[in-house]
Design an enzyme around this catalytic site. Structure first.
Site, short mmCIF file in Angstrom:
data_model
loop_
_atom_site.label_atom_id
_atom_site.label_comp_id
_atom_site.label_asym_id
_atom_site.label_seq_id
_atom_site.Cartn_x
_atom_site.Cartn_y
_atom_site.Cartn_z
N CYS A 26 36.94 30.88 33.99
CA CYS A 26 35.76 31.70 34.88
C CYS A 26 35.20 30.75 36.05
CB CYS A 26 34.78 32.21 33.93
SG CYS A 26 33.62 33.24 34.92
N GLU A 49 39.13 36.89 39.22
CA GLU A 49 40.27 35.99 38.72
C GLU A 49 41.59 36.32 39.66
OE1 GLU A 49 41.54 32.92 37.79
OE2 GLU A 49 40.37 33.57 35.94
#
Length: 284
Positions: free
Chosen positions: A2, A127
């Site tokens: 993350c 992402e």
């Protein structure tokens, strides 16, 4: 992994959602800011990046109250954990994530894992995917900067993405006790293996599971785990590690978004706009 996420819920909404008892509505305790941060300083953040201050929910006794009872608070922490024993805050930007599989034993995280756990509320996270052909060119050395398509991953039902996190306090010994920056309050997101089960809502063109996007993902705590995770009186390693089990599959959706999110200077609701298809045509 993350490395970027979105956080647009207002403090009062987070307070209602998590049952916060302290830190609002008008004052939000922040690191190095005695008395709190004025509520009007809040602004939605569509491109949260490492080293930024982020909202965190945590249970901790109120300082100076004399009451040992943990109180649920909304705090602002700097993203990038600095262990209490660190000689300097250098390297905090590299400690934005902690692996669920080893967080209980790593020197940088194990003390926080035992007693300083938090939830980092998000709308979802970004992402980046590199297409198969692009990756092959990179491996062959024919392309040093492969094109990457960002995706936004978020709960399909629109609920909060409650990321499991850790927090720490670090004392800057070069500053006097009364200096507003003498203490740093920092945090890290716990990550786990990405789900291989089908997405609840998958893009027409693109990945069918989170593992198709990236092998890691932030660990989302379902509502039934919030209280146990936040309670600092829970220190049984087996119980705590059990809380880090992956949530049920099929709760998430993912969709392509503009490559503008790749630049941390860009920050607006347009970053969350779903694209009809990937901007990078070589993907999938």
């Amino acid at each position: 992994m993350c490395g970027r996420y979105a956080s647009t819920r207002a403090p009062e909404d987070l307070a209602d959602l998590f049952g916060v008892e302290a830190g609002l509505p008008s004052l939000l305790p922040g690191p190095g800011t005695p008395g709190g941060v004025p509520e009007e300083s809040f602004a939605p953040d569509y491109n949260v990046a490492p080293t930024k201050e982020v909202f965190a929910v945590l249970d901790r006794p109120l300082k100076g109250s004399g009451d040992p009872r943990p109180v649920r608070q909304l705090r602002r922490l700097k993203w990038g954990l600095v262990p209490a024993w660190a000689k300097s805050p250098e390297g905090a930007a590299r400690m934005i994530n902690a692996r669920a599989e080893t967080v209980h034993e790593k020197p940088s995280y194990r003390r926080a894992f035992a007693t300083r756990r938090c939830i980092l509320p998000a709308d979802g996270y970004y992402e980046w995917v590199t297409g198969k052909e692009e990756r092959e060119l990179e491996v062959e050395g024919r392309r040093k900067r492969p094109r990457k398509q960002p995706y936004f991953v978020t709960p399909a039902d629109g609920s909060v993405f409650a990321m499991a996190g850790l927090y720490e306090f670090w004392r800057d010994r070069t500053l006097p006790d009364d200096h507003p920056q003498a203490w740093w309050a920092t945090c890290s997101v716990i990550t786990t293996e990405a789900e291989t089960s089908p997405l609840a809502v998958a893009p027409v063109e693109g990945p069918g599971a989170l593992a198709d996007i990236h092998p890691r993902m932030p660990l989302m705590l379902t509502r039934d785990r919030w209280d146990a995770w936040l309670d600092p009186r829970h220190d049984d390693p087996d119980l705590l590690r059990g809380l880090l089990a992956a949530p049920p599959g099929g709760l998430m959706r993912a969709y392509p978004v503009s490559t503008a999110v790749s630049n941390v200077r860009n920050n607006g609701p347009e970053l969350l706009k779903e694209l009809a298809g990937p901007e990078e045509g070589t993907l999938f």
